[in-house]
Structures are given as C-alpha cells and as structure tokens.
Design a protein around this motif. Structure first.
Motif, PDB file in Angstrom:
ATOM      1  N   GLY A 197       2.329   2.375  18.718  1.00  0.00           N
ATOM      2  CA  GLY A 197       2.908   1.643  19.670  1.00  0.00           C
ATOM      3  C   GLY A 197       4.132   2.447  19.717  1.00  0.00           C
ATOM      4  N   PRO A 198       4.881   2.016  20.925  1.00  0.00           N
ATOM      5  CA  PRO A 198       6.181   2.800  21.357  1.00  0.00           C
ATOM      6  C   PRO A 198       7.118   2.995  20.282  1.00  0.00           C
ATOM      7  CG  PRO A 198       5.696   1.006  22.713  1.00  0.00           C
ATOM      8  CD  PRO A 198       5.093   0.816  21.877  1.00  0.00           C
ATOM      9  N   ALA A 199       7.794   4.004  20.085  1.00  0.00           N
ATOM     10  CA  ALA A 199       8.785   4.127  19.088  1.00  0.00           C
ATOM     11  C   ALA A 199      10.246   3.859  19.520  1.00  0.00           C
ATOM     12  CB  ALA A 199       8.773   5.594  18.446  1.00  0.00           C
ATOM     13  N   ASP A 200      10.809   3.067  18.852  1.00  0.00           N
ATOM     14  CA  ASP A 200      12.397   2.846  19.333  1.00  0.00           C
ATOM     15  C   ASP A 200      13.354   3.236  18.196  1.00  0.00           C
ATOM     16  OD1 ASP A 200      14.502   1.685  20.275  1.00  0.00           O
ATOM     17  OD2 ASP A 200      13.920  -0.529  20.298  1.00  0.00           O
ATOM     18  N   GLY A 201      13.569   4.445  18.277  1.00  0.00           N
ATOM     19  CA  GLY A 201      14.413   4.893  17.341  1.00  0.00           C
ATOM     20  C   GLY A 201      16.076   4.487  17.498  1.00  0.00           C
ATOM     21  N   ALA A 202      16.220   4.005  18.711  1.00  0.00           N
ATOM     22  CA  ALA A 202      17.617   3.520  18.774  1.00  0.00           C
ATOM     23  C   ALA A 202      17.807   2.161  18.250  1.00  0.00           C
ATOM     24  CB  ALA A 202      18.047   3.196  20.366  1.00  0.00           C
ATOM     25  N   ARG A 203      16.851   1.343  17.906  1.00  0.00           N
ATOM     26  CA  ARG A 203      16.862   0.229  17.375  1.00  0.00           C
ATOM     27  C   ARG A 203      17.124   0.464  15.669  1.00  0.00           C
ATOM     28  NH1 ARG A 203      12.660  -2.948  14.577  1.00  0.00           N
ATOM     29  NH2 ARG A 203      13.519  -4.972  13.997  1.00  0.00           N
ATOM     30  N   LEU A 204      16.665   1.643  15.183  1.00  0.00           N
ATOM     31  CA  LEU A 204      16.588   2.059  13.615  1.00  0.00           C
ATOM     32  C   LEU A 204      18.387   2.315  13.619  1.00  0.00           C
ATOM     33  CD1 LEU A 204      13.916   4.446  12.538  1.00  0.00           C
ATOM     34  CD2 LEU A 204      14.274   2.084  12.046  1.00  0.00           C
ATOM     35  N   ASP A 205      18.779   2.907  14.376  1.00  0.00           N
ATOM     36  CA  ASP A 205      20.247   3.303  14.650  1.00  0.00           C
ATOM     37  C   ASP A 205      21.083   2.084  14.544  1.00  0.00           C
ATOM     38  OD1 ASP A 205      19.437   6.063  14.441  1.00  0.00           O
ATOM     39  OD2 ASP A 205      19.786   6.173  16.471  1.00  0.00           O
ATOM     40  N   ALA A 206      20.714   1.155  15.298  1.00  0.00           N
ATOM     41  CA  ALA A 206      21.500  -0.066  15.424  1.00  0.00           C
ATOM     42  C   ALA A 206      21.612  -0.984  14.099  1.00  0.00           C
ATOM     43  CB  ALA A 206      21.265  -0.751  16.604  1.00  0.00           C
ATOM     44  N   LEU A 207      20.434  -1.081  13.709  1.00  0.00           N
ATOM     45  CA  LEU A 207      20.120  -1.724  12.262  1.00  0.00           C
ATOM     46  C   LEU A 207      20.809  -1.205  11.137  1.00  0.00           C
ATOM     47  CD1 LEU A 207      16.168  -2.600  12.617  1.00  0.00           C
ATOM     48  CD2 LEU A 207      18.156  -4.379  12.740  1.00  0.00           C
ATOM     49  N   TYR A 254      16.653   7.216   6.644  1.00  0.00           N
ATOM     50  CA  TYR A 254      16.816   5.889   6.675  1.00  0.00           C
ATOM     51  C   TYR A 254      16.197   5.492   5.490  1.00  0.00           C
ATOM     52  CZ  TYR A 254      17.459   6.674  11.521  1.00  0.00           C
ATOM     53  OH  TYR A 254      17.809   7.006  12.738  1.00  0.00           O
ATOM     54  N   VAL A 255      17.116   4.489   4.483  1.00  0.00           N
ATOM     55  CA  VAL A 255      16.524   3.732   3.508  1.00  0.00           C
ATOM     56  C   VAL A 255      16.299   2.166   3.714  1.00  0.00           C
ATOM     57  CG1 VAL A 255      16.846   3.122   1.068  1.00  0.00           C
ATOM     58  CG2 VAL A 255      17.770   5.408   1.750  1.00  0.00           C
ATOM     59  N   VAL A 256      15.011   1.748   3.790  1.00  0.00           N
ATOM     60  CA  VAL A 256      14.927   0.483   4.354  1.00  0.00           C
ATOM     61  C   VAL A 256      14.680  -0.378   2.990  1.00  0.00           C
ATOM     62  CG1 VAL A 256      13.662  -0.925   6.091  1.00  0.00           C
ATOM     63  CG2 VAL A 256      14.110   1.498   6.681  1.00  0.00           C
ATOM     64  N   GLY A 257      15.119  -1.572   3.006  1.00  0.00           N
ATOM     65  CA  GLY A 257      14.723  -2.332   1.823  1.00  0.00           C
ATOM     66  C   GLY A 257      15.601  -3.023   1.403  1.00  0.00           C
ATOM     67  N   SER A 258      15.547  -3.973   0.427  1.00  0.00           N
ATOM     68  CA  SER A 258      16.799  -4.792  -0.367  1.00  0.00           C
ATOM     69  C   SER A 258      16.082  -5.002  -1.793  1.00  0.00           C
ATOM     70  CB  SER A 258      16.847  -6.005   0.426  1.00  0.00           C
ATOM     71  OG  SER A 258      17.362  -5.976   1.472  1.00  0.00           O
ATOM     72  N   PRO A 259      17.144  -5.567  -2.595  1.00  0.00           N
ATOM     73  CA  PRO A 259      16.758  -5.849  -3.977  1.00  0.00           C
ATOM     74  C   PRO A 259      16.109  -7.305  -3.802  1.00  0.00           C
ATOM     75  CG  PRO A 259      18.981  -6.039  -3.840  1.00  0.00           C
ATOM     76  CD  PRO A 259      18.421  -5.486  -2.376  1.00  0.00           C
ATOM     77  N   VAL A 260      14.668  -7.507  -3.636  1.00  0.00           N
ATOM     78  CA  VAL A 260      14.072  -8.826  -3.362  1.00  0.00           C
ATOM     79  C   VAL A 260      13.780  -9.731  -4.607  1.00  0.00           C
ATOM     80  CG1 VAL A 260      13.431  -8.007  -0.880  1.00  0.00           C
ATOM     81  CG2 VAL A 260      11.948  -7.822  -3.119  1.00  0.00           C
ATOM     82  N   TYR A 261      13.558  -9.162  -5.735  1.00  0.00           N
ATOM     83  CA  TYR A 261      13.342  -9.808  -6.835  1.00  0.00           C
ATOM     84  C   TYR A 261      14.274 -10.289  -7.625  1.00  0.00           C
ATOM     85  CZ  TYR A 261       8.618  -8.247  -5.187  1.00  0.00           C
ATOM     86  OH  TYR A 261       7.396  -8.225  -4.568  1.00  0.00           O
TER      87      TYR A 261
END
Length: 408
Positions: A197-207, A254-261
């Motif tokens: 699908g479409p790539a929204d790189g700007a959204r990555l930067d905003a996040l 980009y590092v995407v994630g969290s300490p979820v456990y």
C-alpha cells in the motif's frame, strides 16, 4: 463442543497476534465449536477477542506471578538463582490462589479442549487437570529456559500434544518434552491486513517527533518489543557505521516498539536506547516510535525492515508481516527465522549479532533501489505461498483432530 484458549497476558505481542488470527479463522469455519478465552489481564488481547465474538474473560495473574520468569537466568550466576528462588517463594501463595480460580473457571466453561498459548499457562493448565486434552502452543525454545524446561518435562504428562511455531522450536521441544507429540506449524499472517500500500514516511517522522525527512530519504527500521535479545543495540551500531560509510546518502533510522511484558530485567527502557543512540552520534538521525497496535502502516512506510535478534528466533512475526507488505527485509537468520526466507531472493540475511554483516546488507538496500523493489515483490509472493493465516489455522485444527480422535 467447546474449545478454551489460555493466555498469561492481555497485551498483544507476536504470540498473541497469532492467537487472534487463529480465533478469527476458527470462528469463520463451518461447524466451529464454541470458542472461549481466559487471559491473565485485561488489555488489547481481550478487547480484540471480544470484538471477534469470542467469549472472553480476564482472570488477572497476580503481579508476583506475572513478573516471574527464568529467561534472565541463562548463564547466570548463583546470585541470580538465589534471587529467583526468593521471588518464587513470594509468588507461591498468590499462585495457589490463582490456580484455584483457574480451576473454577475451567469447571464453568467445561471445555472439550484446552489450548494454552504461554509458558505460565502451560504449567497452570497441567496443574489444574481439567479433564480435557491440553495442547501447548510453543513460541519459545524450551531448552534455553533453565527452570521452565524441567517443570514442563514433568508437567508434560498432562499435555496431549504441543504445537511448535517452527521446525527449530519443534526439534528443541522434542528433546525437552520426551514423549509429548510435537507438531511444527508455522505461524500465518492476515494477507489483507498486511499487504502492499501507499508509504507514508511523513507519519513515521511525526510519530517519532522528528522534522520531515528530505525528499528521497531511505527509511530503515526495526520493529520489535524491547526484549534485550531483539537486537536494538545491534541495529543502532549498524546505523552508526552506515552513516559513516554512506555519508552522502540521506538515510533515517527508526526503532519501533515498547517494553510490553512484565518480567523485570528482560527488556530495555526507551531511556537506555536513547542513551545508546546519543553515544553513537545518531541524535536527529534515529526516531523512537512506541508500540503500534496496527503496524501495517509502519512497515509500508519503511524502505527496509530489520530483524536483528541476537539469539535464534523461534519464528519472527515481524519478518512475515513486513514481507506480506512487500517490504525488503534484512533478517538475523538463525532458528525459526532462517526457515522463513530464501536469502538473496526474498530477503537478505546476516548472522546474529554481526554488526558488520548487518551494515553491509543495509548498505545494499540504500544503494540499490531496484534490489529493494525486487526483494519486496518476491517477499509478498513467498508469504502468499507459505504463510497465510488460513493455512496456519487449518494445520492447527488438524492437530486438534488428532488429539480429539477425529472429533472436531
């Protein structure tokens, strides 16, 4: 007929995504029994299961039990084992109370089959002896768990079968569990949800809280929980080397994630990872994005997706999800992860922990846009041929049929 699924957590990591996919496929099949879920906490897992129409209940796992885990004991000294023993003693009264509550819940649901989706529920289900066959779904290498492997070998007398998420996990489980039948079934992915699908790189930067990247920037990212073996440090070190090597190319990481456990000591904090990025001179070049409940848009926005686990991966859901989105993937190819790709054809591979090997693979992706496109196209074809969730659910149901003597 009634099938009950047990999860020790209410969050959604890789094992829980596969459970939700299984529940969704089973409920759509003709003549499906009534499905139920007991989870160790309220959270995204219970919310999404209810949305599927699955009878769902949270049976909160006491904090003393939820935080207990032996993964940090690999190669540990005597002090770690003593501290673990103290934690285990503190957890015992709470565990006994939870066990009684689980027994009541099992009696209320009256399952004809119990499917356990986590190590803690494997043990609890065995202790409860519900009278129905119990199937353990294995998402980990049991041989790496110094205490759990011994407990599961003893508790295996109550397991009718085990499902392993890769051939590597199955081989390891057979050594640990002895006579328990183990069936390897690769996980599947929803190929409509995870699709090109479409790539929204700007959204990555905003996040990530970064300014918009210049036109033509190549975006490379790692998507994983913050477990210490998931390779975030390896990725950051490779990013620093890549910047030195290809200083004329616009690249953002980009590092995407969290300490979820909830197991202490087993995960990075975001502060630790940010400090590492700062020490490597990556400030302004790397963005940190918290865990995303819907990661498909993240994959599509990346030009290359990195899997960098430093230990053999039991499976690697992020690998298959990114491949389904037709992304170029670079994989730390050991364990089950090595079963998912054809190196050089639908992904690139490197050895676990090999910073230079990862740097070389990323440099190819940055310099060769045609390679990125070819890998992504072949990756999508591979997933459609081998890793659909419909194939996965059908194979799991085949195991149920064996366990129930043909009654499904």
């Amino acid at each position: 007929m009634r099938w009950l699924f047990l999860s020790p957590v209410g969050v959604v990591g890789g094992a829980e995504r596969t459970l939700l996919d299984l529940l969704d496929c089973l409920r759509r099949a003709p003549e499906t029994p009534q499905l139920g879920l007991l989870a160790g906490a309220e959270g995204p897992l219970t919310e999404q299961a209810r949305a599927l129409g699955v009878e769902t209940r949270a049976l909160p796992l006491p904090s003393e039990l939820a935080s207990l885990g032996d993964s940090q004991l690999r190669g540990a000294g005597v002090g770690h084992f003593l501290r673990f023993g103290t934690s285990l003693a503190r957890a015992t009264p709470a565990a006994a109370g939870h066990l009684r509550a689980l027994q009541r819940a099992l009696r209320d649901f009256r399952p004809d089959l119990v499917h356990s989706n986590g190590l803690k529920t494997h043990l609890l289900a065995a202790l409860c002896a519900p009278g129905a066959p119990v199937v353990w779904h294995l998402h980990d290498f049991l041989g790496e768990r110094p205490l759990v492997r011994r407990a599961l070998r003893v508790a295996g007398v109550r397991a009718a079968a085990a499902i392993a998420n890769s051939a590597a996990v199955a081989e390891d489980a057979r050594r640990v569990l002895g006579r328990v039948p183990v069936y390897p079934v690769h996980n599947g992915v929803d190929t409509e949800r995870f699709s090109p699908g479409p790539a929204d790189g700007a959204r990555l930067d905003a996040l990530a809280g970064l300014p918009p990247a210049p036109e033509g920037t190549v975006r490379l990212g790692l998507v994983a929980t913050y477990a210490r073996w998931k390779g975030q440090e390896v990725f950051l070190q490779a990013a620093a080397r890549l910047r030195e090597r290809l200083s004329s190319h616009a690249v953002r990481f980009y590092v995407v994630g969290s300490p979820v456990y909830r197991t202490p000591g087993s995960q990075y904090s975001e502060e630790e990872l940010r400090a590492s990025a700062h020490a490597l001179g990556l400030e302004g070049h790397v963005g940190f994005i918290p865990f995303q409940a819907e990661p498909s848009g993240i994959y599509r926005a990346l030009d290359g997706v990195v899997h960098a686990s430093t230990r053999p991966e039991p499976f690697g859901m992020t690998i298959v999800e990114a491949m389904a989105c037709a992304r170029a993937v670079v994989v730390s190819a050991a364990g089950g992860a090595a079963e998912l790709l054809r190196s050089g054809q639908d992904a690139l591979a490197f050895s676990p922990g090999d910073v230079q090997g990862l740097t070389e693979a990323l440099a190819r992706l940055v310099r060769e846009p045609e390679l990125r496109a070819r890998l992504g196209e072949e990756a999508r074809h591979s997933v459609l041929a081998r890793f659909t969730r419909e194939r996965y659910a059908a194979q799991v149901r085949d195991v149920y049929t064996r366990v129930l003597g043909g009654r499904t």
